[in-house]
Enzyme design. Structure first.
Site, mmCIF file in Angstrom:
data_model
loop_
_atom_site.group_PDB
_atom_site.id
_atom_site.type_symbol
_atom_site.label_atom_id
_atom_site.label_comp_id
_atom_site.label_asym_id
_atom_site.label_seq_id
_atom_site.Cartn_x
_atom_site.Cartn_y
_atom_site.Cartn_z
ATOM 1 N N ASP A 31 0.779 -1.296 -0.038
ATOM 2 C CA ASP A 31 0.080 0.008 -0.007
ATOM 3 C C ASP A 31 0.867 1.247 -0.182
ATOM 4 O OD1 ASP A 31 -3.423 0.445 0.878
ATOM 5 O OD2 ASP A 31 -1.595 2.148 1.249
ATOM 6 N N ASN A 87 -13.001 -3.532 2.615
ATOM 7 C CA ASN A 87 -14.028 -2.443 2.696
ATOM 8 C C ASN A 87 -15.142 -2.306 1.363
ATOM 9 O OD1 ASN A 87 -12.840 -1.373 4.997
ATOM 10 N ND2 ASN A 87 -11.600 -0.338 3.940
ATOM 11 N N GLY A 93 -15.299 3.035 4.228
ATOM 12 C CA GLY A 93 -14.159 3.619 4.100
ATOM 13 C C GLY A 93 -13.470 3.162 2.836
ATOM 14 N N GLN A 94 -14.257 2.602 1.857
ATOM 15 C CA GLN A 94 -13.679 2.362 0.607
ATOM 16 C C GLN A 94 -13.410 3.625 -0.119
ATOM 17 O OE1 GLN A 94 -15.936 -0.500 -1.959
ATOM 18 N NE2 GLN A 94 -14.284 -0.727 -3.313
ATOM 19 N N HIS A 100 -10.345 -4.930 -3.456
ATOM 20 C CA HIS A 100 -8.984 -5.344 -2.919
ATOM 21 C C HIS A 100 -9.142 -5.826 -1.726
ATOM 22 C CE1 HIS A 100 -10.069 -1.108 -2.214
ATOM 23 N NE2 HIS A 100 -9.598 -1.440 -0.999
HETATM 24 P P1 5GP Z 1 -9.631 1.334 0.451
HETATM 25 O O1 5GP Z 1 -9.871 2.675 1.580
HETATM 26 O O2 5GP Z 1 -10.503 1.739 -0.660
HETATM 27 O O3 5GP Z 1 -10.247 0.178 1.266
HETATM 28 O O4 5GP Z 1 -8.306 1.258 0.277
HETATM 29 C C1 5GP Z 1 -7.576 1.516 -0.651
HETATM 30 C C2 5GP Z 1 -5.974 1.606 -0.483
HETATM 31 O O5 5GP Z 1 -5.326 1.987 -1.633
HETATM 32 C C3 5GP Z 1 -5.697 2.623 0.618
HETATM 33 O O6 5GP Z 1 -5.191 2.091 1.511
HETATM 34 C C4 5GP Z 1 -4.582 3.739 -0.331
HETATM 35 O O7 5GP Z 1 -3.524 3.959 0.619
HETATM 36 C C5 5GP Z 1 -4.080 2.681 -1.328
HETATM 37 N N1 5GP Z 1 -3.806 3.461 -2.679
HETATM 38 C C6 5GP Z 1 -4.452 4.401 -3.220
HETATM 39 N N2 5GP Z 1 -3.930 4.491 -4.315
HETATM 40 C C7 5GP Z 1 -2.534 3.831 -4.166
HETATM 41 C C8 5GP Z 1 -1.917 3.729 -5.222
HETATM 42 O O8 5GP Z 1 -1.610 4.640 -6.491
HETATM 43 N N3 5GP Z 1 -0.565 2.805 -5.271
HETATM 44 C C9 5GP Z 1 -0.653 1.796 -4.005
HETATM 45 N N4 5GP Z 1 0.229 0.974 -3.807
HETATM 46 N N5 5GP Z 1 -1.582 1.904 -2.928
HETATM 47 C C10 5GP Z 1 -2.537 2.958 -3.321
#
Ligand code: 5GP
Ligand code: ZN
Length: 114
Positions: A31, A87, A93-94, A100
């Site tokens: 991440d 999420n 929190g998505q 993922h």
């Molecule tokens: P969510 O909040 O949708 O469950 O998680 C999305 C995750 O993707 C977050 O933890 C965020 O830090 C990660 N993320 C967002 N953009 C990028 C990116 O460009 N590269 C990587 N490796 N992680 C990302």
């Protein structure tokens, strides 16, 4: 492939990621903004909005994601404890709307999550 999707861009190689694993179905990478000392994301190559988009046909895919997530957690030295999180939706929190699995560990965690 969804043009505006950041994870589809990682899959396409258009933006870089610290890849830990890839095969024909899934990828795992670190991440970019880790919420714990170990914070890995496991994603399917197939674009799906989130867990609510899964169907029966995806049972082996989601099983593979969970198995790979737990394998990577053990490989990262997290046998003492780690958290697998998916999420679904903004209220949960998505922020990235490509399915993922978060693999989190390396610190003690509280429950319930915020
Ligand atoms: P969510 O909040 O949708 O469950 O998680 C999305 C995750 O993707 C977050 O933890 C965020 O830090 C990660 N993320 C967002 N953009 C990028 C990116 O460009 N590269 C990587 N490796 N992680 C990302
Ligand atoms: Zn996508």
């Amino acid at each position: 492939m969804t043009q505006e999707c950041i994870f589809c861009k990682i899959i396409a190689g258009d933006i870089p990621a610290a890849l830990l694993y890839e095969d024909d179905d899934i990828l795992a990478f670190n991440d970019i903004s880790p919420a714990a000392p170990v914070h890995i994301l496991v994603i399917p190559r197939k674009h799906m909005r989130g867990p609510a988009s899964l169907s029966e046909a995806d049972q082996s895919l989601i099983g593979k994601m969970v198995l790979k997530g737990t394998e990577l957690a053990i490989d990262a030295g997290l046998a003492d404890g780690y958290r697998l999180v998916m999420n679904n939706g903004e209220n949960a929190g998505q922020t990235v709307f490509h399915l993922h699995l978060h693999v989190l560990g390396g610190r003690s965690m509280t429950w319930p999550p915020g």
